[in-house]
Design an enzyme around this catalytic site. Structure first.
Site, PDB file in Angstrom:
ATOM      1  N   ARG A   1       0.881  -1.183   0.000  1.00  0.00           N
ATOM      2  CA  ARG A   1       0.000   0.000   0.000  1.00  0.00           C
ATOM      3  C   ARG A   1       0.906   1.217   0.000  1.00  0.00           C
ATOM      4  O   ARG A   1       1.596   1.488   0.996  1.00  0.00           O
ATOM      5  CB  ARG A   1      -0.918  -0.017   1.219  1.00  0.00           C
ATOM      6  CG  ARG A   1      -1.677   1.275   1.411  1.00  0.00           C
ATOM      7  CD  ARG A   1      -2.788   1.175   2.434  1.00  0.00           C
ATOM      8  NE  ARG A   1      -3.923   0.457   1.892  1.00  0.00           N
ATOM      9  CZ  ARG A   1      -5.148   0.464   2.423  1.00  0.00           C
ATOM     10  NH1 ARG A   1      -5.391   1.152   3.530  1.00  0.00           N
ATOM     11  NH2 ARG A   1      -6.131  -0.201   1.874  1.00  0.00           N
TER      12      ARG A   1
ATOM     13  N   HIS B   1      -7.335   0.628  -6.380  1.00  0.00           N
ATOM     14  CA  HIS B   1      -7.534  -0.262  -5.223  1.00  0.00           C
ATOM     15  C   HIS B   1      -8.157  -1.577  -5.728  1.00  0.00           C
ATOM     16  O   HIS B   1      -9.311  -1.895  -5.422  1.00  0.00           O
ATOM     17  CB  HIS B   1      -8.430   0.414  -4.186  1.00  0.00           C
ATOM     18  CG  HIS B   1      -8.365  -0.202  -2.826  1.00  0.00           C
ATOM     19  ND1 HIS B   1      -7.539  -1.265  -2.504  1.00  0.00           N
ATOM     20  CD2 HIS B   1      -9.053   0.085  -1.679  1.00  0.00           C
ATOM     21  CE1 HIS B   1      -7.710  -1.580  -1.227  1.00  0.00           C
ATOM     22  NE2 HIS B   1      -8.617  -0.779  -0.714  1.00  0.00           N
TER      23      HIS B   1
ATOM     24  N   GLN C   1      -9.890  -4.252  -3.483  1.00  0.00           N
ATOM     25  CA  GLN C   1     -11.235  -3.840  -3.068  1.00  0.00           C
ATOM     26  C   GLN C   1     -12.251  -4.230  -4.144  1.00  0.00           C
ATOM     27  O   GLN C   1     -13.330  -4.747  -3.841  1.00  0.00           O
ATOM     28  CB  GLN C   1     -11.250  -2.324  -2.836  1.00  0.00           C
ATOM     29  CG  GLN C   1     -12.581  -1.797  -2.364  1.00  0.00           C
ATOM     30  CD  GLN C   1     -12.957  -2.297  -0.975  1.00  0.00           C
ATOM     31  OE1 GLN C   1     -12.173  -2.193  -0.047  1.00  0.00           O
ATOM     32  NE2 GLN C   1     -14.155  -2.855  -0.831  1.00  0.00           N
TER      33      GLN C   1
ATOM     34  N   ASP D   1     -17.541   6.439  -1.412  1.00  0.00           N
ATOM     35  CA  ASP D   1     -16.307   6.371  -0.620  1.00  0.00           C
ATOM     36  C   ASP D   1     -16.051   7.782  -0.079  1.00  0.00           C
ATOM     37  O   ASP D   1     -16.724   8.745  -0.479  1.00  0.00           O
ATOM     38  CB  ASP D   1     -15.149   5.891  -1.514  1.00  0.00           C
ATOM     39  CG  ASP D   1     -13.834   5.718  -0.747  1.00  0.00           C
ATOM     40  OD1 ASP D   1     -13.874   5.599   0.502  1.00  0.00           O
ATOM     41  OD2 ASP D   1     -12.766   5.717  -1.397  1.00  0.00           O
TER      42      ASP D   1
ATOM     43  N   CYS E   1     -16.501   1.073   0.696  1.00  0.00           N
ATOM     44  CA  CYS E   1     -15.314   0.241   0.933  1.00  0.00           C
ATOM     45  C   CYS E   1     -14.854   0.311   2.384  1.00  0.00           C
ATOM     46  O   CYS E   1     -14.123  -0.571   2.835  1.00  0.00           O
ATOM     47  CB  CYS E   1     -14.190   0.651  -0.007  1.00  0.00           C
ATOM     48  SG  CYS E   1     -13.672   2.359   0.226  1.00  0.00           S
TER      49      CYS E   1
ATOM     50  N   ARG F   1     -13.268  -9.174   1.361  1.00  0.00           N
ATOM     51  CA  ARG F   1     -11.844  -8.902   1.125  1.00  0.00           C
ATOM     52  C   ARG F   1     -11.025 -10.155   1.439  1.00  0.00           C
ATOM     53  O   ARG F   1     -10.099 -10.510   0.722  1.00  0.00           O
ATOM     54  CB  ARG F   1     -11.357  -7.741   2.011  1.00  0.00           C
ATOM     55  CG  ARG F   1     -11.985  -6.380   1.721  1.00  0.00           C
ATOM     56  CD  ARG F   1     -11.517  -5.813   0.398  1.00  0.00           C
ATOM     57  NE  ARG F   1     -10.073  -5.692   0.328  1.00  0.00           N
ATOM     58  CZ  ARG F   1      -9.359  -4.666   0.815  1.00  0.00           C
ATOM     59  NH1 ARG F   1      -9.978  -3.654   1.384  1.00  0.00           N
ATOM     60  NH2 ARG F   1      -8.037  -4.635   0.673  1.00  0.00           N
TER      61      ARG F   1
END
Ligand code: CP
Ligand code: NVA
Length: 309
Positions: free
Chosen positions: A111, A138, A141, A229, A268, A296
């Protein structure tokens, strides 16, 4: 014997379109199998003896815990590598970090801030690099999101989704995932916060036809999925005041949901209640946000075992 050098290169997962449509569905199917195995308490130690390095330049709850738990469930091991705990934080170049990690671990999940940084990791790595979020993407996700939509909509055919808010990293990977799987997508953002044109172009090349609008009501009308988001992503904290003004009118609220009576609501997480989504909506019966969070785990286990087999 001729050696095909491409076969010696690791497969990386830097964004959703690193997988073909067929590969993406194979990963989703494998995720379903792992989910069933967990629910049935069946052993599935498919990565016994393997180690995942987990490099973090930004905070995380779900990504960190789901990858680490996933490796444990697969019989392997994960190592948390916070930027400031390793020499990277003291200036060691990413390319050296990547080459050193490659000599120890079987895969690296990272990340990072700039998307180019994950590309550098991949360029210098001899093991698969998995994008655990960059400023631009992402994709892990998105795997969980597609799994969640497939579960709640009984498939991905004839599904229409509306993205409301910032055309950010989560939105961009979601746009590619929708394009690959045939989910119809409308993206409503304020002017200046659109998904990158280059990402929309990639989505079209994958067979998608995402629609961009500045009208949230237009976007959600009769949608099956409403997804939002945060308005201020990690690294954008200095833009808070401007963004709060610019995103006014883009909140996912019960008023907005009236235009989509059948829609499930996705986020998310982490969510900022009272900003991009209201508390009653995220806590309401149409919210599937914790199914997304759980998925996830299953989706990433499937991705890792697929990359490493
Ligand atoms: N959705 C997500 O990636 O959450 P974390 O930032 O907690 O990992
Ligand atoms: N867009 C958010 C997603 C967090 C999972 C961020 O980048 O901070």
């Amino acid at each position: 014997m001729t050696i095909d050098t491409d076969d010696t290169q690791p497969r990386h997962f830097l964004d959703v379109d690193d997988l073909s449509e067929e590969e993406l569905f194979a990963v989703l199917d494998r995720a379903d199998e792992y989910k069933r195995a967990v629910e049935a308490g069946e052993d599935h130690a498919d990565l016994s003896g393997q180690t995942l390095g987990m490099l973090f330049q930004k905070a995380s709850t779900r990504t960190r815990v789901s990858f680490e738990t996933g490796m444990t469930q697969l019989g392997g091991h994960a190592i948390f590598l916070g930027e400031d705990d390793i020499q990277l934080g003291r200036g060691e170049p990413l390319k050296d970090t990547s080459r050193a990690l490659s000599r120890y671990v079987d895969a690296v999940m990272a990340r990072v801030f700039k998307h180019e940084n994950i590309e550098v990791l991949a360029e210098y790595s001899s093991v698969p690099i998995v994008n655990g979020l960059t400023d631009d993407a992402h994709p892990c996700q998105t795997l969980a999101d597609l799994l969640t939509i497939r579960e709640h909509e009984d498939g991905l055919e004839d599904v229409s989704a509306a993205w409301i808010g910032d055309g950010n990293n989560v939105a961009q990977s979601f746009a590619l995932g929708c394009a690959l799987t045939g989910v119809d997508l409308t993206i409503a953002t304020p002017e200046g916060y659109e998904v990158d044109d280059a990402v929309l172009e990639r989505a079209r090349e994958l067979g998608g036809d995402p629609t961009a609008t500045t009208d949230p009501v237009d976007a959600v009308t009769d949608a099956d999925i409403i997804y939002t988001d945060v308005w201020i992503s990690m690294g954008q904290e200095d833009e808070r005041d401007v963004r709060m003004d610019d995103f006014a009118g883009f909140q996912v609220s019960s008023d907005l949901l009236e235009h989509a009576p059948e829609a499930s609501v996705m986020h998310c997480l982490p969510a900022h209640r009272g900003e991009e989504i209201t508390d009653d909506v995220i806590e309401g019966e149409r919210s599937v946000v914790f199914d997304q969070a759980e998925n996830r785990l299953h989706a990433q286990k499937a991705l890792l075992s697929w990359l490493l087999e």
